[in-house]
Scaffold this active site. Structure first.
Site, PDB file in Angstrom:
ATOM      1  N   GLY A  90       0.858  -1.187   0.000  1.00 35.94           N
ATOM      2  CA  GLY A  90       0.000   0.000   0.000  1.00 35.94           C
ATOM      3  C   GLY A  90       0.885   1.226   0.000  1.00 35.94           C
ATOM      4  O   GLY A  90       2.116   1.120   0.091  1.00 35.94           O
ATOM      5  N   ARG A  93       4.391   5.658   1.848  1.00 35.48           N
ATOM      6  CA  ARG A  93       5.070   6.947   1.967  1.00 35.48           C
ATOM      7  C   ARG A  93       4.657   7.907   0.862  1.00 35.48           C
ATOM      8  O   ARG A  93       5.391   8.814   0.510  1.00 35.48           O
ATOM      9  CB  ARG A  93       6.563   6.740   1.930  1.00 35.48           C
ATOM     10  CG  ARG A  93       6.982   5.876   0.738  1.00 35.48           C
ATOM     11  CD  ARG A  93       8.231   6.327   0.172  1.00 35.48           C
ATOM     12  NE  ARG A  93       8.783   5.299  -0.692  1.00 35.48           N
ATOM     13  CZ  ARG A  93      10.043   5.265  -0.993  1.00 35.48           C
ATOM     14  NH1 ARG A  93      10.861   6.151  -0.489  1.00 35.48           N
ATOM     15  NH2 ARG A  93      10.491   4.357  -1.819  1.00 35.48           N
ATOM     16  N   LYS A 113       4.932  11.902  -3.183  1.00 35.73           N
ATOM     17  CA  LYS A 113       5.754  10.783  -2.699  1.00 35.73           C
ATOM     18  C   LYS A 113       6.731  11.288  -1.638  1.00 35.73           C
ATOM     19  O   LYS A 113       7.460  12.247  -1.882  1.00 35.73           O
ATOM     20  CB  LYS A 113       6.510  10.165  -3.885  1.00 35.73           C
ATOM     21  CG  LYS A 113       7.204   8.857  -3.582  1.00 35.73           C
ATOM     22  CD  LYS A 113       7.606   8.159  -4.870  1.00 35.73           C
ATOM     23  CE  LYS A 113       8.377   6.881  -4.591  1.00 35.73           C
ATOM     24  NZ  LYS A 113       8.724   6.176  -5.843  1.00 35.73           N
ATOM     25  N   GLY A 126       8.123   6.510   6.049  1.00 36.77           N
ATOM     26  CA  GLY A 126       7.199   7.335   5.263  1.00 36.77           C
ATOM     27  C   GLY A 126       7.887   8.387   4.416  1.00 36.77           C
ATOM     28  O   GLY A 126       7.223   9.211   3.788  1.00 36.77           O
ATOM     29  N   ARG A 176       4.238  13.385  -8.228  1.00 39.54           N
ATOM     30  CA  ARG A 176       4.121  12.509  -9.397  1.00 39.54           C
ATOM     31  C   ARG A 176       2.750  12.680 -10.049  1.00 39.54           C
ATOM     32  O   ARG A 176       1.748  12.839  -9.359  1.00 39.54           O
ATOM     33  CB  ARG A 176       4.317  11.060  -8.935  1.00 39.54           C
ATOM     34  CG  ARG A 176       4.249  10.041 -10.044  1.00 39.54           C
ATOM     35  CD  ARG A 176       4.905   8.742  -9.622  1.00 39.54           C
ATOM     36  NE  ARG A 176       4.158   8.036  -8.600  1.00 39.54           N
ATOM     37  CZ  ARG A 176       4.625   6.950  -7.977  1.00 39.54           C
ATOM     38  NH1 ARG A 176       5.825   6.476  -8.238  1.00 39.54           N
ATOM     39  NH2 ARG A 176       3.889   6.340  -7.072  1.00 39.54           N
ATOM     40  N   ARG A 183      -2.153  -0.274  -9.797  1.00 44.23           N
ATOM     41  CA  ARG A 183      -1.097  -1.256 -10.074  1.00 44.23           C
ATOM     42  C   ARG A 183      -1.738  -2.636 -10.167  1.00 44.23           C
ATOM     43  O   ARG A 183      -2.847  -2.836  -9.655  1.00 44.23           O
ATOM     44  CB  ARG A 183      -0.106  -1.268  -8.893  1.00 44.23           C
ATOM     45  CG  ARG A 183       0.387   0.108  -8.489  1.00 44.23           C
ATOM     46  CD  ARG A 183       0.727   0.149  -6.986  1.00 44.23           C
ATOM     47  NE  ARG A 183       1.057   1.508  -6.568  1.00 44.23           N
ATOM     48  CZ  ARG A 183       2.299   1.970  -6.400  1.00 44.23           C
ATOM     49  NH1 ARG A 183       3.314   1.165  -6.555  1.00 44.23           N
ATOM     50  NH2 ARG A 183       2.509   3.213  -6.049  1.00 44.23           N
ATOM     51  N   ASP A 252       3.510  -4.941  -7.682  1.00 45.43           N
ATOM     52  CA  ASP A 252       3.027  -3.659  -7.132  1.00 45.43           C
ATOM     53  C   ASP A 252       3.697  -2.480  -7.840  1.00 45.43           C
ATOM     54  O   ASP A 252       3.329  -1.335  -7.593  1.00 45.43           O
ATOM     55  CB  ASP A 252       3.268  -3.581  -5.617  1.00 45.43           C
ATOM     56  CG  ASP A 252       4.718  -3.813  -5.237  1.00 45.43           C
ATOM     57  OD1 ASP A 252       5.250  -4.876  -5.589  1.00 45.43           O
ATOM     58  OD2 ASP A 252       5.327  -2.939  -4.611  1.00 45.43           O
ATOM     59  N   ASN A 253       4.659  -2.761  -8.705  1.00 41.69           N
ATOM     60  CA  ASN A 253       5.278  -1.685  -9.488  1.00 41.69           C
ATOM     61  C   ASN A 253       4.869  -1.758 -10.952  1.00 41.69           C
ATOM     62  O   ASN A 253       5.494  -1.129 -11.807  1.00 41.69           O
ATOM     63  CB  ASN A 253       6.811  -1.762  -9.377  1.00 41.69           C
ATOM     64  CG  ASN A 253       7.297  -1.413  -7.974  1.00 41.69           C
ATOM     65  OD1 ASN A 253       6.587  -0.751  -7.212  1.00 41.69           O
ATOM     66  ND2 ASN A 253       8.486  -1.848  -7.627  1.00 41.69           N
TER      67      ASN A 253
HETATM   68  P1  AMP Z   1       8.971   0.285  -3.329  1.00 42.45           P
HETATM   69  O1  AMP Z   1      10.146  -0.596  -3.073  1.00 42.45           O
HETATM   70  O2  AMP Z   1       9.286   1.754  -3.294  1.00 42.45           O
HETATM   71  O3  AMP Z   1       8.217  -0.104  -4.565  1.00 42.45           O
HETATM   72  O4  AMP Z   1       7.988   0.071  -2.097  1.00 42.45           O
HETATM   73  C1  AMP Z   1       7.471  -1.170  -1.699  1.00 42.45           C
HETATM   74  C2  AMP Z   1       6.526  -0.947  -0.537  1.00 42.45           C
HETATM   75  O5  AMP Z   1       7.209  -0.411   0.588  1.00 42.45           O
HETATM   76  C3  AMP Z   1       5.384   0.027  -0.819  1.00 42.45           C
HETATM   77  O6  AMP Z   1       4.260  -0.409  -0.107  1.00 42.45           O
HETATM   78  C4  AMP Z   1       5.926   1.335  -0.281  1.00 42.45           C
HETATM   79  O7  AMP Z   1       4.904   2.245   0.055  1.00 42.45           O
HETATM   80  C5  AMP Z   1       6.672   0.851   0.947  1.00 42.45           C
HETATM   81  N1  AMP Z   1       7.765   1.745   1.307  1.00 42.45           N
HETATM   82  C6  AMP Z   1       8.923   1.936   0.630  1.00 42.45           C
HETATM   83  N2  AMP Z   1       9.709   2.839   1.270  1.00 42.45           N
HETATM   84  C7  AMP Z   1       9.042   3.222   2.387  1.00 42.45           C
HETATM   85  C8  AMP Z   1       9.323   4.119   3.458  1.00 42.45           C
HETATM   86  N3  AMP Z   1      10.459   4.805   3.517  1.00 42.45           N
HETATM   87  N4  AMP Z   1       8.392   4.255   4.416  1.00 42.45           N
HETATM   88  C9  AMP Z   1       7.243   3.565   4.376  1.00 42.45           C
HETATM   89  N5  AMP Z   1       6.922   2.705   3.412  1.00 42.45           N
HETATM   90  C10 AMP Z   1       7.803   2.522   2.409  1.00 42.45           C
HETATM   91 MG    MG Z   2       6.615   0.389  -5.398  1.00 37.48          MG
END
Ligand code: AMP
Ligand code: MG
Length: 487
Positions: A90, A93, A113, A126, A176, A183, A252-253
């Site tokens: 979800g 952040r 973001k 976050g 963004r 997704r 999720d991406n």
């Molecule tokens: P990502 O690797 O950026 O695609 O993120 C994968 C998941 O981790 C998603 O649910 C993001 O919202 C969460 N996420 C990534 N970085 C953070 C962060 N610094 N704080 C909280 N959630 C994060």
């Molecule tokens: Mg992601």
């Protein structure tokens, strides 16, 4: 042209209700400063570029102010990460601020973001760091300029708020834009939690807002899935043809609209290497450059699985079987253009494949090869390129076949050929080392480098004589940068 306060919101996703997202207020970052803004992205919202100079712009893009009609929400989704299902993802952040309608009637999601904790933050803080926000900004706007489907980036703001990754860094925010932030993982979430009514509601929303033409078909969800397959095939064809390595192709991406989504440790290939792994946490090479096609296919089957409550298995199978043929057709069409070929011949796939094999062993810069091939008449260009290859006999044989192939296209004036090839083969490439130099300057408070790099890359096909240094071959150290996955 609009001012910031004239943006019209129509928050269609928020209206879906609390099963799909949670209202969360952004947490601002300290002493925000504008790092860089994209005029081209501002134009998507009809925003006057001068608006970026106003203090309100920085305030809105760093969580200090909120548009009156915004409804910030964190979306819930799940997904397969490195092949394993993760039920709890979800927006951890990032917040969807709402949808803005432009003069053409298009809806654009505004997503902030790095906006702080949400119910989906898990162990995270976050936040987004300056480094990764700049990388996402540069890539979003560069891929768009190349013509590759992607989410967009309006701006990056920097701050003094401390953030801890492998080293102490500072927080930043990226605004963004995308027609949708849905997704594959959104659909997976409602499937795996057995909320089939919500899944149906989400599919109906997606159809109505993003695939309205599919509503005319006998089975709209099937038509939608078929189009997702097509768009994904098209997207991956662009990535492979332009040497773009995404690095984290988790479901999720993966955008339901076939956009490049969530930039992390991505890279454009320098020397051609099919086995390149840009994510140094990807020890098995699951997301290596050459695996992107099969991974996209795998991800489409994961999406198909999530749609089984709504669509029969036979129809899903038939739809995703089209992925590989569609991909091959689109990839070959793009590669023909890059080689300056206008006609299609049976043997073209083999001609491309042989070239890649010769490059693989030669340490040949992938992007420069195509640009230089159009610089001079073909015979001369081949002579100039020859010295980069190791297998000279192999390259000569390829060159002879390429010249014979060109001859069958009929006569063409070199100036025309050059213009046609240069219009699809960029002079400027977003190389990791260039991004790195811009980041290092920005971390010291100097934003001129990132702004200049962004300006150069926003016209990647045009000769910009004063900007020659951005078109050089990368230095040896620049080819081996390890880009941290943490962002
Ligand atoms: P990502 O690797 O950026 O695609 O993120 C994968 C998941 O981790 C998603 O649910 C993001 O919202 C969460 N996420 C990534 N970085 C953070 C962060 N610094 N704080 C909280 N959630 C994060
Ligand atoms: Mg992601």
């Amino acid at each position: 042209m609009k001012t910031l306060d004239q943006l019209q919101f129509d928050n269609r996703f928020a209206r879906l209700g609390d099963a799909f997202s949670t209202r969360v207020h952004p947490q601002s970052i300290e002493q925000p400063q504008l790092v860089v803004a994209s005029r081209a992205a501002m134009a998507l919202l009809d925003l006057d570029p001068a608006e970026a100079e106003r203090p309100e712009f920085v305030e809105l893009c760093s969580g200090h102010q909120l548009w009156h009609d915004a409804e910030p929400r964190a979306m819930v989704y799940s997904g397969h990460q490195f092949g394993m299902y993760n039920p709890q993802l979800g927006d951890g952040r990032g917040l969807l601020l709402g949808q803005v309608v432009n003069a053409a009637g298009e809806h654009w999601d505004l997503h902030l973001k790095g906006a702080g904790y949400t119910p989906y933050s898990r162990m995270g803080d976050g936040r987004a760091v300056l480094r990764s926000s700049i990388r996402e900004f540069l890539a979003s706007e560069y891929l768009a300029a190349l013509g590759i489907p992607t989410t967009r980036a309006l701006c990056v703001t920097a701050s003094t708020t401390p953030v801890y990754r492998e080293r102490p860094e500072t927080a930043a925010m990226l605004l963004r834009l995308a027609p949708s932030h849905l997704r594959f993982g959104h659909f997976e979430f409602f499937y795996y939690t057995r909320q089939h009514d919500a899944l149906r509601q989400l599919v109906e929303h997606t159809l109505a807002e993003h695939f309205p033409h599919c509503l005319q078909e006998a089975e709209p969800p099937v038509a939608m899935y078929r189009e997702v397959v097509e768009r994904t095939a098209e997207l991956i064809a662009w990535w492979q043809a332009y040497g773009f390595c995404h690095g984290v192709m988790n479901t999720d991406n993966m955008s339901i609209l076939g956009l490049t989504f969530d930039y992390g440790p991505y890279a454009f290939l320098d020397d051609y290497d099919a086995h390149h792994i840009c994510n140094h946490s990807d020890h098995e090479g699951r997301y290596a450059f050459e695996n992107q096609v099969s991974i996209a296919h795998w991800n489409l089957t994961a999406l198909a699985q999530a749609l089984t409550p709504l669509i029969g298995e036979q129809a899903l199978r038939e739809a995703f079987r089209r992925f590989l043929p569609l991909y091959r057709e689109r990839y070959l069409a793009l590669m023909r253009r890059r080689l300056g070929l206008r006609l299609a011949e049976e043997t073209d796939a083999a001609l491309v494949q042989r070239l890649l094999e010769l490059m693989q062993n030669g340490g040949v810069d992938y992007s420069l090869f195509f640009r230089r091939l159009g610089d001079a008449p073909a015979v001369l260009a081949l002579q100039q390129l020859r010295e980069d290859f190791v297998d000279l006999a192999g390259f000569d044989a390829w060159g002879a076949d390429y010249l014979a192939r060109l001859a069958r296209e009929g006569a063409e004036d070199q100036a025309q050929r050059r213009a046609r090839m240069h219009a699809v083969n960029p002079r400027y490439v977003l190389r990791n080392y260039l991004a790195q130099q811009a980041i290092e300057a920005a971390e010291k408070g100097d934003y001129t480098v990132v702004r200049e790099l962004h300006a150069v890359l926003s016209r990647p096909f045009d000769e910009q004589p004063a900007m020659q240094r951005y078109a050089e071959r990368p230095p040896e150290w620049g080819k081996h940068l390890e880009i941290s996955c943490s962002s």
